[in-house]
Motif scaffolding. Structure first.
Motif, mmCIF file in Angstrom:
data_model
loop_
_atom_site.group_PDB
_atom_site.id
_atom_site.type_symbol
_atom_site.label_atom_id
_atom_site.label_comp_id
_atom_site.label_asym_id
_atom_site.label_seq_id
_atom_site.Cartn_x
_atom_site.Cartn_y
_atom_site.Cartn_z
ATOM 1 N N ASP A 75 58.087 98.896 53.608
ATOM 2 C CA ASP A 75 57.808 97.862 54.614
ATOM 3 C C ASP A 75 57.555 96.499 53.977
ATOM 4 N N ALA A 76 56.943 96.493 52.794
ATOM 5 C CA ALA A 76 56.651 95.228 52.136
ATOM 6 C C ALA A 76 57.929 94.508 51.718
ATOM 7 N N PHE A 77 58.978 95.240 51.382
ATOM 8 C CA PHE A 77 60.226 94.643 50.898
ATOM 9 C C PHE A 77 61.134 94.199 52.041
ATOM 10 N N ARG A 78 60.947 94.778 53.218
ATOM 11 C CA ARG A 78 61.851 94.507 54.328
ATOM 12 C C ARG A 78 61.760 93.042 54.767
ATOM 13 N N GLY A 79 62.882 92.335 54.698
ATOM 14 C CA GLY A 79 62.926 90.947 55.134
ATOM 15 C C GLY A 79 62.388 89.954 54.119
ATOM 16 N N ALA A 80 62.100 90.394 52.894
ATOM 17 C CA ALA A 80 61.549 89.493 51.868
ATOM 18 C C ALA A 80 62.675 88.689 51.208
ATOM 19 N N ASP A 81 62.295 87.577 50.591
ATOM 20 C CA ASP A 81 63.249 86.700 49.913
ATOM 21 C C ASP A 81 63.252 86.893 48.408
ATOM 22 N N VAL A 82 62.113 87.282 47.837
ATOM 23 C CA VAL A 82 62.018 87.409 46.392
ATOM 24 C C VAL A 82 60.885 88.368 46.046
ATOM 25 N N VAL A 83 61.049 89.098 44.938
ATOM 26 C CA VAL A 83 60.021 90.012 44.438
ATOM 27 C C VAL A 83 59.586 89.547 43.058
ATOM 28 N N LEU A 84 58.278 89.424 42.867
ATOM 29 C CA LEU A 84 57.692 89.190 41.549
ATOM 30 C C LEU A 84 57.026 90.499 41.141
ATOM 31 N N HIS A 85 57.625 91.189 40.190
ATOM 32 C CA HIS A 85 57.185 92.547 39.836
ATOM 33 C C HIS A 85 56.287 92.496 38.611
ATOM 34 N N CYS A 86 54.975 92.610 38.843
ATOM 35 C CA CYS A 86 53.991 92.530 37.761
ATOM 36 C C CYS A 86 53.160 93.793 37.628
ATOM 37 N N ALA A 109 56.098 107.353 32.112
ATOM 38 C CA ALA A 109 57.227 107.779 32.939
ATOM 39 C C ALA A 109 57.132 107.165 34.332
ATOM 40 N N CYS A 110 55.913 107.072 34.848
ATOM 41 C CA CYS A 110 55.708 106.458 36.167
ATOM 42 C C CYS A 110 56.055 104.972 36.145
ATOM 43 N N LEU A 111 55.766 104.304 35.032
ATOM 44 C CA LEU A 111 56.087 102.888 34.896
ATOM 45 C C LEU A 111 57.585 102.661 35.037
ATOM 46 N N GLN A 112 58.381 103.491 34.381
ATOM 47 C CA GLN A 112 59.833 103.356 34.492
ATOM 48 C C GLN A 112 60.309 103.691 35.897
ATOM 49 N N ALA A 113 59.747 104.737 36.493
ATOM 50 C CA ALA A 113 60.133 105.121 37.852
ATOM 51 C C ALA A 113 59.812 104.013 38.847
ATOM 52 N N ALA A 114 58.674 103.360 38.668
ATOM 53 C CA ALA A 114 58.276 102.272 39.565
ATOM 54 C C ALA A 114 59.280 101.132 39.500
ATOM 55 N N THR A 115 59.721 100.795 38.289
ATOM 56 C CA THR A 115 60.700 99.718 38.133
ATOM 57 C C THR A 115 62.017 100.088 38.797
ATOM 58 N N GLU A 116 62.450 101.325 38.616
ATOM 59 C CA GLU A 116 63.683 101.781 39.267
ATOM 60 C C GLU A 116 63.555 101.703 40.783
ATOM 61 N N ASN A 117 62.376 102.011 41.305
ATOM 62 C CA ASN A 117 62.175 101.956 42.757
ATOM 63 C C ASN A 117 62.152 100.523 43.270
ATOM 64 N N HIS A 132 60.939 90.020 36.909
ATOM 65 C CA HIS A 132 60.236 91.160 36.334
ATOM 66 C C HIS A 132 59.337 90.707 35.187
ATOM 67 N N CYS A 133 58.144 91.287 35.096
ATOM 68 C CA CYS A 133 57.233 90.979 33.996
ATOM 69 C C CYS A 133 57.473 91.941 32.838
ATOM 70 N N SER A 134 58.020 91.422 31.763
ATOM 71 C CA SER A 134 58.186 92.188 30.532
ATOM 72 C C SER A 134 57.143 91.673 29.536
ATOM 73 N N THR A 135 57.426 91.709 28.255
ATOM 74 C CA THR A 135 56.498 91.268 27.223
ATOM 75 C C THR A 135 57.264 91.039 25.927
ATOM 76 N N THR A 136 56.770 90.145 25.080
ATOM 77 C CA THR A 136 57.399 89.959 23.774
ATOM 78 C C THR A 136 57.262 91.201 22.901
ATOM 79 N N GLU A 137 56.399 92.126 23.286
ATOM 80 C CA GLU A 137 56.215 93.344 22.499
ATOM 81 C C GLU A 137 57.463 94.221 22.486
ATOM 82 N N VAL A 138 58.420 93.975 23.397
ATOM 83 C CA VAL A 138 59.654 94.776 23.397
ATOM 84 C C VAL A 138 60.553 94.412 22.232
#
Length: 380
Positions: A75-86, A109-117, A132-138
């Protein structure tokens, strides 16, 4: 609410260290008509009060859901213009026993699943932009075979080698963050379900962040220093400098990325963007001295980094098999980080996102010092 006059923004991880700062900027953003704060946490007993903002009086709405379950957040995504995933797991601890190690692996594993969702929901609900929020640690891997430290001297994103099979300094946590970033960037250009366009994505890579509300690495170092009477051994030898970023500046970069994907998407779409600010670059322990007004003092006698690293590995081994109850010194990953030389080039953010820090060095450090000094005083 009439959304015709502004954007509808989905913000995941809105109660977190970074997310809560982004939320403040979004509230002040005149181009935003509605903010949908998606979080697993309900921060107040009064459900009408969302992270200090009244739903009934403003544009913030709380969506209580877990991104591991896509339907709980649809429901939160429906009709939205942009997602900031933090929304993310941040953990520099080493699991002290096998059960906690299993829990940590499950969390990753949940972190990756959340991003896929998040990507799935953007496509199915026709949300055209995702930051998407990543990090220089990658990108932090040993600089050469046999080394334990990383070296990055003002490299641009295209010159920051992303490892394929090398061991990242922060291990499985960083590897999972890297995989999440790759998933997001690879999804750029995916057709939206309604056929009206494609998904534009970008991944921001802040350095280690500091500032008010920090629950991560710096508080752990301060806690360790206080357990030793305010003395912080110089475990990382004679080298090591790390670039860190004030959380208020990192949050501002997400606002600029949101706007860039709307106005000039080709500038950053499908690309990672390094985020830094003007905080003076030095070794992290010296920063702890500054923000505690000298209550923490760093030893002038350096210990060899290799010796400290091997000692940490021994503690981790003993902890994992239950031979000691809990690790008190920093982990081997933290030692490797403290011994690394990490300076980054933010040209892509400055040129293509028109990003410049909102807080200069002196102001950012002064705000942070008040928080860390109070935190240190409360530490048992």
């Amino acid at each position: 609410m009439d959304h015709s006059t502004g954007e509808v923004v989905v913000l995941t991880g809105s109660s977190g260290f970074l997310g809560s700062r982004i939320l403040r900027y979004l509230v002040e953003d005149e181009q935003v008509s509605e903010i949908r704060a998606v979080d697993k946490l309900i921060p107040h007993d009064n459900d009408d009060d969302v992270f200090g903002y009244k739903e009934s009086e403003g544009k913030v709405r709380l969506y209580h859901g877990d991104l591991v379950s896509a339907e709980s957040c649809r429901d939160a995504f429906r009709g939205a213009d942009v997602v900031l995933h933090c929304a993310a797991l941040v953990d520099y601890d080493y699991p002290p026993d096998v059960d906690e190690l299993r829990l940590a692996i499950f969390a990753l594993a949940c972190l990756q699943a959340a991003t896929e969702n998040v990507i799935k929901l953007c496509i199915e609900e026709n949300v055209p932009r995702l930051v998407h929020c990543s990090t220089t640690e990658v990108t932090l891997q040993p600089c050469f075979t046999g080394s334990i430290v990383a070296i990055s001297i003002y490299k641009q994103e295209s010159k920051l080698e992303v490892p394929s099979d090398s061991k990242l300094i922060f291990g499985d946590y960083a590897a999972t963050k890297l995989r999440a970033e790759q998933i997001v960037l690879e999804s750029h250009g995916s057709p939206l379900r309604n056929g009206a366009g494609t998904l534009s994505t970008s991944a921001l890579r802040p350095t280690l962040m500091y500032g008010e509300g920090d629950p991560h690495l710096l508080p752990k170092i301060l806690s360790y220093a206080k357990s030793r009477g305010g003395r912080l051994p110089r475990f990382w030898g004679t080298t090591g400098k790390q670039q860190i970023t004030y959380v208020g500046n990192a949050a501002w970069a997400f606002i600029k990325a949101k706007d860039t994907l709307r106005e000039t998407p080709l500038a950053i779409a499908g690309l990672p963007v390094t985020v830094t600010d003007d905080t003076v670059v030095d070794y992290l322990a010296l920063f702890c001295e500054h923000v505690t007004d000298g209550k923490v003092r760093v030893s002038s006698w350096p210990l060899p980094l290799a010796l400290s690293y091997l000692g940490a590995l021994l503690f981790e081994f003993l902890s994992r098999f239950g031979l000691i109850s809990k690790i008190q010194p920093p982990t081997s990953s933290v030692y490797a980080f403290l011994g690394s030389i990490l300076l980054y080039n933010r040209a892509r953010a400055s040129i293509h996102m028109n990003y410049w820090p909102k807080y200069k060095h002196d102001e950012a450090v002064a705000l942070a010092a008040k928080y860390y000094s109070e935190l240190y005083a409360r530490e048992q």
